[in-house]
Design a protein around this motif. Sequence first.
Motif, short mmCIF file in Angstrom:
data_model
loop_
_atom_site.label_atom_id
_atom_site.label_comp_id
_atom_site.label_asym_id
_atom_site.label_seq_id
_atom_site.Cartn_x
_atom_site.Cartn_y
_atom_site.Cartn_z
N THR A 152 -54.96 -20.88 -62.75
CA THR A 152 -54.21 -22.14 -62.90
C THR A 152 -52.82 -21.87 -63.46
OG1 THR A 152 -56.33 -23.18 -63.43
CG2 THR A 152 -54.37 -24.49 -63.87
N GLU A 153 -52.74 -20.96 -64.47
CA GLU A 153 -51.43 -20.64 -65.08
C GLU A 153 -50.51 -19.96 -64.05
OE1 GLU A 153 -51.93 -18.35 -68.62
OE2 GLU A 153 -52.94 -19.99 -69.71
N ILE A 154 -51.08 -19.04 -63.24
CA ILE A 154 -50.28 -18.34 -62.21
C ILE A 154 -49.74 -19.34 -61.19
CG2 ILE A 154 -50.47 -16.74 -60.24
CD1 ILE A 154 -52.46 -15.13 -62.08
N GLU A 155 -50.60 -20.28 -60.78
CA GLU A 155 -50.16 -21.31 -59.82
C GLU A 155 -49.02 -22.13 -60.40
OE1 GLU A 155 -53.59 -23.57 -58.72
OE2 GLU A 155 -54.52 -21.89 -57.65
N ASP A 156 -49.12 -22.46 -61.69
CA ASP A 156 -48.03 -23.21 -62.36
C ASP A 156 -46.74 -22.41 -62.35
OD1 ASP A 156 -49.80 -25.22 -62.83
OD2 ASP A 156 -50.19 -24.73 -64.94
#
Length: 675
Positions: free
Chosen positions: A400-404
């Motif tokens: 999720t953090e990488i996608e953000d």
Amino acid sequence: TMGSISRSLNSILRNAQSEGVVDKDVTPTMRDGRLVIPVAPALKRKIRGIVHDESASGKTVFIEPAEVVEANNRIRELESDERREIIRILTDFSNQLRPSIPDVLLSYEFLAEIDFIRAKALFAEQISGLKPALENKQLLDWTMAVHPLLQLSLAKHGKEVVPLDIELNEKQRILIISGPNAGGKSVCLKTVGLLQYMLQSGLLIPMHERSHAGIFSSIFIDIGDEQSIEDDLSTYSSHLTNMKIMMKSCNERSLIFIDEFGGCTEPQIGGAVAEAVLKRFNQKQTFGVITTHYQNLKHFAEDHEGVVNGAMLYDRHLMQALFQLQIGNPGSSFAVEIARKIGLPEDVIADASEIVGSEYINADKYLQDIVRDKRYWEGKRQTIRQREKYMEETIERYQTEIEDLQKSRKEILRKAKEEMEQLMREANARIENTIRSIKEAQAEKEKTRQARQELTDFRESMEALANKELEEKIAHKMEKLKEKQNRKKEKKAGKGKENGLSAQALAEQQARKEAERLAAIIPGCNVRIKGQTSVGEVMEVNGKNAVIAFGSIKTTVKLDRLERTNEQPKQADVSTKSIFISAQTQDSMYEKKLHFKQDIDVRGMRGDEALQAVTYFIDDAILVGMSRVRILHGTGTGILRMLIRQYLETVPGVRHFADEHIQFGGAGITVVDLN
């Protein structure tokens, strides 16, 4: 009428007492529904009337005086009239009701059925019962099944039943349960039997809703000792009689329950007979739950399809039963361990091990090790499952953090592209202006070439600038994002460090305070136990313990449980009551009160025997909080009555005592009112 008879009788009695015919303390009594006066046989001619009865000892005659005979006859007539009137009313009522008898019977049956259904529902609520998934075949697949009566019994003492998971199907029909004594084998067997019987009787049963249950056409049970002197049955022969009936009647739709299979006789032949019987049960494809300690039955279950081993688990380190059933492995009886725990001499245990042979003992140990290892790996599997779940959650969070971050990067690129396009538009406008100025000036070729060169240089510099700015902006934005994340991490780390420091400082401060407080507790100072109000004086301090005097009682208490106080120790107050009642005592008191009878009959007893019985009776009555009790001592010579009343005068809990009302026994009964 009764009142007038009583008055007449009392006046006759007073006259007789004044003439010395009747004793002073005698009162009228009741015989066959008629009020009479007790008189000594020698003086019975002194009172005119009818002799109705005499006491068992023959020392008292009961006379109905002539003056009250007519009144008593009138009462008898009135009673007969009353009886006839009741019969008349009931006859009329029956005549009115007779046409509606079919409806009444129908309503009665309906009411009984509704009451029965409601009772089942209330009981199901009490035991948390439900209906498992029912299948029209022979099956037992239960999860978290509970013995309802055991559950209710343990709930009173705040304990819980260990739930049972069990599965019987076409491949594993007969379950052989082994394991330690008092390990729950019989409870497991009885749980299955009772719940299946309840289910087939239409009751809801306590287990998990995902359980599946089948229906059996017959259930056979062999539990307990059916010894009979009349039928010449020993324990073993009664078991064999049951086995004979089971083998004759069972089929693939039967369910059998046998506790301690093959026991109660010489072990080798008992085991052999049990194995032969078990083979017949398996051939008939019957279902069943069997408990045993025999090794040969455990081996039979391993080697034959349709029969499966089950073990009641036991904790070897804590030396206690876990009351959990595990299907698949046989259980050990833990005979050596239990003997060692109980405290049998080690040489006796070694001798027993030698007699049975090291091979058998080792096999038993291997069995225990397998069960222990299985439990260990089961625990490991649970831990790994939990860790995998945690890792999956962590990976999901990072994704999720990488996608953000990717989204942020795209946003930065989009904005940089827009700014570049703006710059290009400005450059194009400048080019247009230059071309227009050239046209207007109609300059020479050299000047035109120079202007064009300048224009090319400007475009190149603009493109280079735009690319540089774009890269710088992206790098700047990415740097900012990283800084933001680092700041968050530092903040968290800083907070943790700060908390750690403050916690350490706090712990040191508390330790210092505790040391100061303990140092202040010296002989002669006043202290109290934490959480209590009683103040005592410190007599001496020995290391971590102190001897405290609470009034006349000395006790040793750990220093960390004490706190210093300026209050003075109070004088012991005799009236103050400190009562600590255990749950067990409350239960036994409740039982005592439930079964306490308010009457005691001491007629025919000797004086000292009767007095002892009355003493215990009055003590119990005061203990359970009765307000009124009755002592039946009879009239007779009056000795018992006198002894009992002399004793009652000395009892502080007795508020008042007197004769019972004439109609209910008169002087033959003493009614005692208690505080």
